[in-house]
Design a protein around this motif. Structure first.
Motif, mmCIF file in Angstrom:
data_model
loop_
_atom_site.group_PDB
_atom_site.id
_atom_site.type_symbol
_atom_site.label_atom_id
_atom_site.label_comp_id
_atom_site.label_asym_id
_atom_site.label_seq_id
_atom_site.Cartn_x
_atom_site.Cartn_y
_atom_site.Cartn_z
ATOM 1 N N GLU A 1 2.100 -2.443 1.649
ATOM 2 C CA GLU A 1 1.767 -2.884 3.013
ATOM 3 C C GLU A 1 0.279 -3.136 3.153
ATOM 4 O O GLU A 1 -0.289 -3.024 4.259
ATOM 5 C CB GLU A 1 2.214 -1.832 4.029
ATOM 6 C CG GLU A 1 3.716 -1.777 4.252
ATOM 7 C CD GLU A 1 4.433 -1.067 3.114
ATOM 8 O OE1 GLU A 1 3.899 -0.046 2.633
ATOM 9 O OE2 GLU A 1 5.507 -1.546 2.702
ATOM 10 N N SER A 2 -0.381 -3.473 2.054
ATOM 11 C CA SER A 2 -1.831 -3.753 2.048
ATOM 12 C C SER A 2 -2.617 -2.568 2.597
ATOM 13 O O SER A 2 -3.457 -2.702 3.496
ATOM 14 C CB SER A 2 -2.151 -5.019 2.865
ATOM 15 O OG SER A 2 -1.588 -6.151 2.238
ATOM 16 N N ARG A 3 -2.339 -1.383 2.035
ATOM 17 C CA ARG A 3 -3.052 -0.179 2.410
ATOM 18 C C ARG A 3 -3.419 0.602 1.154
ATOM 19 O O ARG A 3 -2.697 0.593 0.163
ATOM 20 C CB ARG A 3 -2.187 0.719 3.312
ATOM 21 C CG ARG A 3 -1.872 0.132 4.680
ATOM 22 C CD ARG A 3 -3.111 0.122 5.554
ATOM 23 N NE ARG A 3 -2.852 -0.351 6.910
ATOM 24 C CZ ARG A 3 -2.940 -1.614 7.294
ATOM 25 N NH1 ARG A 3 -3.295 -2.538 6.401
ATOM 26 N NH2 ARG A 3 -2.704 -1.970 8.532
ATOM 27 N N VAL A 4 -4.594 1.257 1.217
ATOM 28 C CA VAL A 4 -4.954 2.243 0.205
ATOM 29 C C VAL A 4 -5.224 3.549 0.938
ATOM 30 O O VAL A 4 -5.832 3.548 2.016
ATOM 31 C CB VAL A 4 -6.188 1.821 -0.630
ATOM 32 C CG1 VAL A 4 -5.866 0.632 -1.510
ATOM 33 C CG2 VAL A 4 -7.382 1.530 0.272
ATOM 34 N N SER A 5 -4.748 4.642 0.390
ATOM 35 C CA SER A 5 -4.904 5.943 1.034
ATOM 36 C C SER A 5 -5.784 6.838 0.183
ATOM 37 O O SER A 5 -5.613 6.920 -1.049
ATOM 38 C CB SER A 5 -3.537 6.604 1.237
ATOM 39 O OG SER A 5 -2.815 5.949 2.252
ATOM 40 N N PRO B 1 1.545 2.750 -0.814
ATOM 41 C CA PRO B 1 1.071 2.110 0.421
ATOM 42 C C PRO B 1 0.512 0.713 0.199
ATOM 43 O O PRO B 1 0.424 -0.077 1.142
ATOM 44 C CB PRO B 1 -0.012 3.080 0.924
ATOM 45 C CG PRO B 1 -0.381 3.912 -0.257
ATOM 46 C CD PRO B 1 0.842 4.012 -1.095
ATOM 47 N N TRP B 2 0.147 0.383 -1.037
ATOM 48 C CA TRP B 2 -0.377 -0.950 -1.312
ATOM 49 C C TRP B 2 0.645 -2.050 -1.037
ATOM 50 O O TRP B 2 0.282 -3.226 -0.873
ATOM 51 C CB TRP B 2 -0.903 -1.052 -2.734
ATOM 52 C CG TRP B 2 0.036 -0.566 -3.813
ATOM 53 C CD1 TRP B 2 0.056 0.668 -4.385
ATOM 54 C CD2 TRP B 2 1.072 -1.322 -4.450
ATOM 55 N NE1 TRP B 2 1.050 0.742 -5.339
ATOM 56 C CE2 TRP B 2 1.681 -0.472 -5.406
ATOM 57 C CE3 TRP B 2 1.537 -2.627 -4.311
ATOM 58 C CZ2 TRP B 2 2.744 -0.876 -6.218
ATOM 59 C CZ3 TRP B 2 2.595 -3.052 -5.120
ATOM 60 C CH2 TRP B 2 3.184 -2.169 -6.060
ATOM 61 N N THR C 1 -6.638 5.990 5.512
ATOM 62 C CA THR C 1 -5.874 4.847 5.014
ATOM 63 C C THR C 1 -6.548 3.571 5.497
ATOM 64 O O THR C 1 -6.856 3.433 6.694
ATOM 65 C CB THR C 1 -4.415 4.896 5.509
ATOM 66 O OG1 THR C 1 -3.804 6.089 5.043
ATOM 67 C CG2 THR C 1 -3.629 3.702 4.997
ATOM 68 N N PHE C 2 -6.760 2.625 4.566
ATOM 69 C CA PHE C 2 -7.555 1.437 4.871
ATOM 70 C C PHE C 2 -6.905 0.196 4.258
ATOM 71 O O PHE C 2 -6.086 0.281 3.338
ATOM 72 C CB PHE C 2 -8.974 1.591 4.318
ATOM 73 C CG PHE C 2 -9.654 2.863 4.741
ATOM 74 C CD1 PHE C 2 -10.356 2.922 5.933
ATOM 75 C CD2 PHE C 2 -9.582 4.005 3.944
ATOM 76 C CE1 PHE C 2 -10.985 4.104 6.331
ATOM 77 C CE2 PHE C 2 -10.197 5.177 4.328
ATOM 78 C CZ PHE C 2 -10.907 5.234 5.525
ATOM 79 N N ASN C 3 -7.314 -0.952 4.787
ATOM 80 C CA ASN C 3 -6.884 -2.234 4.232
ATOM 81 C C ASN C 3 -7.823 -2.580 3.077
ATOM 82 O O ASN C 3 -9.018 -2.802 3.301
ATOM 83 C CB ASN C 3 -6.949 -3.318 5.308
ATOM 84 C CG ASN C 3 -6.394 -4.650 4.816
ATOM 85 O OD1 ASN C 3 -6.360 -4.926 3.626
ATOM 86 N ND2 ASN C 3 -5.977 -5.488 5.754
ATOM 87 N N ALA D 1 2.066 8.427 3.685
ATOM 88 C CA ALA D 1 1.846 6.999 3.426
ATOM 89 C C ALA D 1 2.872 6.417 2.465
ATOM 90 O O ALA D 1 2.991 5.189 2.345
ATOM 91 C CB ALA D 1 0.435 6.785 2.876
#
Length: 355
Positions: A280-284, A277-278, A320-322, A273
């Motif tokens: 790209e608006s992602r949290v892993s 990753p934040w 991995t989520f928004n 990730a």
């Protein structure tokens, strides 16, 4: 009683008490006084309390010089050399006097003279060096992100609930990260190292791209996390208790985490990730407790999910989520964990599926 004058002075000695005291002091420090000269010095000191006071001031300056770091002494010597090469008729008489002095006293003695007479000496120079040339505080609110361009060419990207205090000096650059996480793209400048101070850690670079996370209020993420995307960084505990510890060097593709006290763990590989990753608006999450995952979502906005059962809170989540769509996360939970969602007043509770 007439004032005894130092023998073999390079120019005519001054009648000013301070200059005469300086002449005596430098000659004695250089080891050029014989027995007769020492007797003449003692007679001069005894003749007037002002003589002894002036001589004592130069002795104090010498002791200050002994305590200076090597770079300070080098700067004093350079200042002295610059003054020795000055040819303008407006050069003060005292500077003209010690231009000749440099030819017959040790360099350390020359530096001590410079300490007394060159633009306030090293202490003033050091004070000038320590004055910031740029200082500014940047902060983001809940759910916000911010791009920052610094005046020397570096860039910061701040994630949600992040504060960065930036201070630029003439010889170094410093960012304090009291809370939050940020990606740093540092403009290379070997003469001005770039330090990030996050909790108990100091991260030092010259030119690179890396991320730092310091979220002491987030359960399970109280320490500091550093990940490198490009270049190389040095990580070390900055607190007094970290004295004697060897810094850890990280290169591109490596990461490391510490606990709240700054104790560093093992170096590992940055996950697929990426370092942040934040962006790209992602949290892993990688085998993270459910309650800790929900706390991470809370950093980005309200989450209508609650967990009261300890056994449910301890369930592990990977994926991995928004972070701005906790509703999607909620719909996925019953498919990947032994839980169900129960409507409660004001929100939804995650409970064990057996209930």
């Amino acid at each position: 009683m007439s004032t005894p004058q130092p023998a073999q002075a390079p120019t005519a000695p001054s009648t000013d008490t301070d200059d005469v005291a300086l002449d005596w002091f430098v000659r004695r420090a250089g080891g050029s006084l014989d027995a007769a000269d020492e007797a003449a010095l003692q007679s001069w000191l005894a003749a007037d309390s002002a003589h002894a006071a002036a001589f004592a001031r130069h002795q104090d300056d010498w002791r200050i010089l002994d305590a200076l770091p090597a770079d300070g002494v080098r700067t004093l010597k350079q200042n002295l050399a610059d003054d020795r090469t000055a040819s303008a008729p407006t050069v003060p008489r005292r500077r003209a006097w010690w231009r000749g002095l440099a030819l017959w006293v040790p360099q350390a003695a020359v530096a001590s003279v410079a300490l007394s007479v060159v633009c306030g000496g090293y202490l003033a120079w050091n004070h000038w060096q320590q004055q910031p040339v740029f200082t500014q505080q940047f902060a983001t609110g809940r759910g916000q992100q911010l791009e920052v361009a610094l005046p020397e060419g570096s860039h910061l990207r701040l994630d949600t609930l992040t504060r960065a205090d930036v201070t630029m000096y003439r010889d170094r650059r410093e960012v304090r990260l009291p809370q939050g996480q940020a990606v740093f793209q540092v403009q290379g400048d070997a003469a001005r190292p770039f330090d990030v101070l996050a909790g108990p850690l100091r991260i030092t670079v010259v030119g690179t791209r890396f991320s730092v996370r310091h979220t002491p209020d987030v359960p399970g993420r109280e320490g500091v996390h550093v990940a490198v995307e490009k270049g190389r960084v040095r990580v070390v505990r900055a607190t007094p208790s970290g004295g004697g510890e060897s810094p850890v060097e990280l290169v591109a593709g490596q990461q490391i985490s510490s606990d709240r006290a700054g104790l560093l763990g093992a170096v590992s590989v940055v996950p697929a990730a990426g370092i942040a990753p934040w962006r790209e608006s992602r949290v892993s999450f990688d085998d993270v407790r459910l309650d800790q995952a929900l706390a991470e979502f809370e950093r980005y906005g309200p989450v209508p999910l609650t967990v009261r059962e300890p056994a449910v809170a301890a369930l592990r989540v990977t994926g991995t989520f928004n972070p701005r769509r906790p509703d999607n996360f909620a719909r996925l939970l019953p498919r990947v964990l032994p839980v169900q969602l129960r409507e409660r007043e004001g929100g939804v509770e995650v409970v064990h599926a057996a209930r």
